[in-house]
Design a protein around this motif. Structure first.
Motif, mmCIF file in Angstrom:
data_model
loop_
_atom_site.group_PDB
_atom_site.id
_atom_site.type_symbol
_atom_site.label_atom_id
_atom_site.label_comp_id
_atom_site.label_asym_id
_atom_site.label_seq_id
_atom_site.Cartn_x
_atom_site.Cartn_y
_atom_site.Cartn_z
ATOM 1 N N UNK A 170 7.389 1.391 -10.592
ATOM 2 C CA UNK A 170 7.544 1.558 -9.148
ATOM 3 C C UNK A 170 6.316 1.070 -8.392
ATOM 4 N N UNK A 171 5.129 1.163 -9.007
ATOM 5 C CA UNK A 171 3.888 0.859 -8.306
ATOM 6 C C UNK A 171 3.247 -0.465 -8.668
ATOM 7 N N UNK A 172 2.582 -0.513 -9.813
ATOM 8 C CA UNK A 172 1.762 -1.674 -10.172
ATOM 9 C C UNK A 172 2.586 -2.948 -10.350
ATOM 10 N N UNK B 218 3.860 -4.616 -7.031
ATOM 11 C CA UNK B 218 2.726 -5.167 -6.278
ATOM 12 C C UNK B 218 2.287 -6.502 -6.874
ATOM 13 N N UNK B 219 2.232 -6.583 -8.199
ATOM 14 C CA UNK B 219 1.827 -7.827 -8.862
ATOM 15 C C UNK B 219 2.812 -8.951 -8.543
ATOM 16 N N UNK B 220 4.101 -8.643 -8.564
ATOM 17 C CA UNK B 220 5.109 -9.663 -8.269
ATOM 18 C C UNK B 220 5.047 -10.103 -6.807
ATOM 19 N N UNK B 221 4.829 -9.165 -5.898
ATOM 20 C CA UNK B 221 4.760 -9.507 -4.476
ATOM 21 C C UNK B 221 3.565 -10.412 -4.193
ATOM 22 N N UNK B 222 2.405 -10.077 -4.756
ATOM 23 C CA UNK B 222 1.205 -10.902 -4.551
ATOM 24 C C UNK B 222 1.442 -12.326 -5.057
ATOM 25 N N UNK B 223 2.047 -12.447 -6.237
ATOM 26 C CA UNK B 223 2.344 -13.779 -6.789
ATOM 27 C C UNK B 223 3.274 -14.555 -5.871
ATOM 28 N N UNK B 224 4.333 -13.900 -5.396
ATOM 29 C CA UNK B 224 5.285 -14.568 -4.507
ATOM 30 C C UNK B 224 4.653 -15.027 -3.214
ATOM 31 N N UNK B 225 3.798 -14.208 -2.633
ATOM 32 C CA UNK B 225 3.166 -14.574 -1.361
ATOM 33 C C UNK B 225 2.178 -15.727 -1.536
ATOM 34 N N UNK B 226 1.485 -15.764 -2.676
ATOM 35 C CA UNK B 226 0.574 -16.885 -2.943
ATOM 36 C C UNK B 226 1.344 -18.203 -3.036
ATOM 37 N N UNK B 227 2.519 -18.167 -3.659
ATOM 38 C CA UNK B 227 3.347 -19.373 -3.751
ATOM 39 C C UNK B 227 3.877 -19.759 -2.373
ATOM 40 N N UNK C 52 9.065 5.897 2.762
ATOM 41 C CA UNK C 52 10.436 5.411 2.939
ATOM 42 C C UNK C 52 10.583 4.627 4.239
ATOM 43 N N UNK C 53 10.050 5.175 5.326
ATOM 44 C CA UNK C 53 10.133 4.491 6.626
ATOM 45 C C UNK C 53 9.380 3.162 6.576
ATOM 46 N N UNK C 54 8.186 3.171 5.998
ATOM 47 C CA UNK C 54 7.368 1.959 5.934
ATOM 48 C C UNK C 54 7.997 0.909 5.016
ATOM 49 N N UNK C 55 8.530 1.351 3.876
ATOM 50 C CA UNK C 55 9.142 0.410 2.937
ATOM 51 C C UNK C 55 10.381 -0.238 3.531
ATOM 52 N N UNK D 49 0.809 -1.227 0.000
ATOM 53 C CA UNK D 49 0.000 0.000 0.000
ATOM 54 C C UNK D 49 0.841 1.276 0.000
ATOM 55 N N UNK D 50 2.003 1.239 0.655
ATOM 56 C CA UNK D 50 2.814 2.446 0.752
ATOM 57 C C UNK D 50 3.502 2.772 -0.572
ATOM 58 N N UNK D 51 3.888 1.732 -1.324
ATOM 59 C CA UNK D 51 4.475 1.977 -2.641
ATOM 60 C C UNK D 51 3.463 2.653 -3.563
ATOM 61 N N UNK D 52 2.234 2.162 -3.531
ATOM 62 C CA UNK D 52 1.190 2.768 -4.371
ATOM 63 C C UNK D 52 0.882 4.191 -3.913
ATOM 64 N N UNK D 53 0.985 4.439 -2.613
ATOM 65 C CA UNK D 53 0.716 5.771 -2.084
ATOM 66 C C UNK D 53 1.661 6.806 -2.689
ATOM 67 N N UNK D 54 2.947 6.455 -2.831
ATOM 68 C CA UNK D 54 3.920 7.400 -3.379
ATOM 69 C C UNK D 54 3.611 7.718 -4.838
ATOM 70 N N UNK D 55 3.104 6.730 -5.576
ATOM 71 C CA UNK D 55 2.766 6.947 -6.985
ATOM 72 C C UNK D 55 1.602 7.916 -7.119
#
Length: 475
Positions: free
Chosen positions: A439-441, A444-453, A353-356, A335-341
């Motif tokens: 930087x945003x989309x 996020x797509x890669x992170x979601x895929x990795x967490x599902x695996x 930056x702190x959250x990331x 969510x924080x990465x998308x917030x910066x975009x």
């Protein structure tokens, strides 16, 4: 029989081991954040050539990982160990190749070959350091808690190394990427700018070489400290007289080990996401959100947050388990990465930056903390396999490097298609839009895929404790 006391590691040993991992992260941080913009705006090779340098260099580095892993499995024990000679021997050559990676040759036509050659050479040599260093975790102690503690020390100092790398490179070269040297929109200042730009370009090249020299010095000092302070232990689980099975059989056994494949695939996607953010962040701040005067401080904020939070994640994984820590830590970033975009202002940038930094720390700590558990699980399933720890570490790095190389190459090609103008002070709107996607989309797509695996990862805390007890019986 090794006693529990024998396997305890002193704080000094853990610190010296951790310091050994610092130089790779210092150099890796500098290249991750600055190599792309250096190739485009300082060396001034076109985006397609830059994408080829980044992709082929990473792919070459990925290929060398299993090759080095193979030769390590064939290495004999020496007075200083089986892994230590690799790290000590390659260090001077790593320093030289790294320096020339940041040197702009006097010719222009062959610069693509120059940077491709030195990037591939650097990737080869850093692999000869990093693969044995990663595998060294298994030969510090047979006690899981001690290995986890050493890994936490390592990750804390490696994130600190990432911070140092970004600080050295960022603070030294930051002035080269501001708007101070850009022309104004009138004819009277254009000629002054053109005459000044050559001097500025020369000064910029010198700044990058100074930074490379400082980082090379860090590399030498840290390797000496590790060599003096770390004792490599022999494998206690298998008799020295037992015959070693062929490498290719060991390789296929490793590649068929389910927990290893699940863990590697999950963190492959997650590491690609982190790599996309790292490699495009300076360009994003410079051309997409008008934060070019602050990017070096934002980068430092991310990394300071990561350094501070490593002990937090070490406590969290001991309290709630490693798999839970991975989900909580890495999900936090999205969510924080998308917030910066969508809200690109300075205050939001520092909050992000702190959250990331929390997620960066988790993504660095967790895979290296979980890999020893996978190796232990493999040892129980294959008790007669000896000396193949390097395969686990080298192929993990292989897959993540190869994926990162593809993502870097594709992201730089995207900038080419968007109309990136090499060396220009301002870029077209399409370039800014592309950087926002990178930087945003995309992360996020890669992170979601990795967490599902990662949901399929079978080594829970109960399984890990059971494996520990079984291995203690074998010792």
């Amino acid at each position: 029989i090794s006693t529990e006391l024998d396997q305890k590691l002193s704080v000094c040993s853990k610190l010296c081991f951790a310091i050994g991992g610092v130089p790779n992260q210092v150099a890796g941080s500098a290249t991750a954040f600055f190599l792309q913009i250096y190739l485009l705006d300082v060396a001034q090779i076109n985006p397609f050539q830059a994408s080829m340098v980044l992709f082929i260099g990473k792919a070459w580095g990925a290929v060398t990982d299993p090759v080095v892993g193979f030769f390590i499995t064939k290495s004999r024990w020496t007075k200083i160990g089986r892994l230590m000679p690799w790290m000590v021997g390659c260090t001077p050559f790593v320093v030289v190749s790294y320096f020339y990676l940041w040197f702009v040759p006097p010719f222009t036509n062959g610069r693509f070959i120059w940077y491709l050659g030195f990037y591939c050479l650097y990737q080869t040599l850093i692999t000869c350091f990093h693969v044995p260093y990663s595998a060294l975790t298994m030969f510090l102690s047979t006690d899981q808690k001690e290995r986890d503690s050493a890994t936490a020390y390592r990750m804390t100092l490696e994130v600190l190394g990432t911070l140092v790398g970004a600080a050295i490179q960022g603070q030294i070269v930051a002035g080269a990427h501001t708007l101070k040297h850009c022309p104004q929109h009138n004819n009277n200042t254009t000629v002054l700018f053109l005459s000044h730009s050559k001097t500025n370009t020369s000064h910029t090249k010198e700044l990058y070489m100074i930074a490379a020299g400082v980082i090379g010095g860090v590399f030498l000092i840290c390797t000496v400290v590790m060599f003096l302070g770390v004792k490599e232990r022999e494998d206690p689980y298998i008799s020295k007289t037992e015959k070693q099975i062929p490498f290719h059989k060991g390789f296929f056994l490793v590649m068929r080990h389910g927990p290893y494949l699940t863990l590697t695939t999950a963190f492959l996607f997650i590491s690609v996401a982190i790599q996309l953010v790292q490699s495009n962040f300076v360009l994003f701040c410079t051309y997409a959100v008008d934060l070019r005067d602050h990017f070096q401080n934002i980068v430092l904020t991310i990394l300071v947050s990561a350094v501070v939070s490593i002990p937090l994640w070490q406590w969290f994984l001991e309290r709630f388990g490693k798999k839970t820590a991975a989900f909580c830590g890495i999900t936090w970033m999205m969510p924080f990465t998308m917030m910066l975009v969508f809200i690109p202002n300075l205050v939001v940038a520092y909050v992000v930056a702190v959250s990331s930094g929390l997620s960066v720390a988790a993504s660095l700590l967790l895979p290296w903390s979980m890999l020893p558990d996978v190796v232990d699980d493999f040892r129980l399933a294959n008790p007669h396999c000896k000396g193949y720890e390097a395969i686990f570490y080298s192929f993990y790095v292989f897959f993540t490097k190869f994926a990162a190389g593809i993502s870097l190459g594709v992201s730089t090609l995207c900038l080419e298609f968007a109309g990136y103008d090499t060396g220009a002070c301002r870029q077209p709107a399409q370039v800014a839009y592309t950087l926002k996607l990178l930087i945003g989309a995309a992360p996020v797509a890669f992170i979601v895929t990795g967490l599902l695996i990662l949901l399929l990862y079978p080594i829970s805390e109960d399984v890990r404790l059971r494996n520990k007890l079984c291995l203690e019986e074998l010792r």
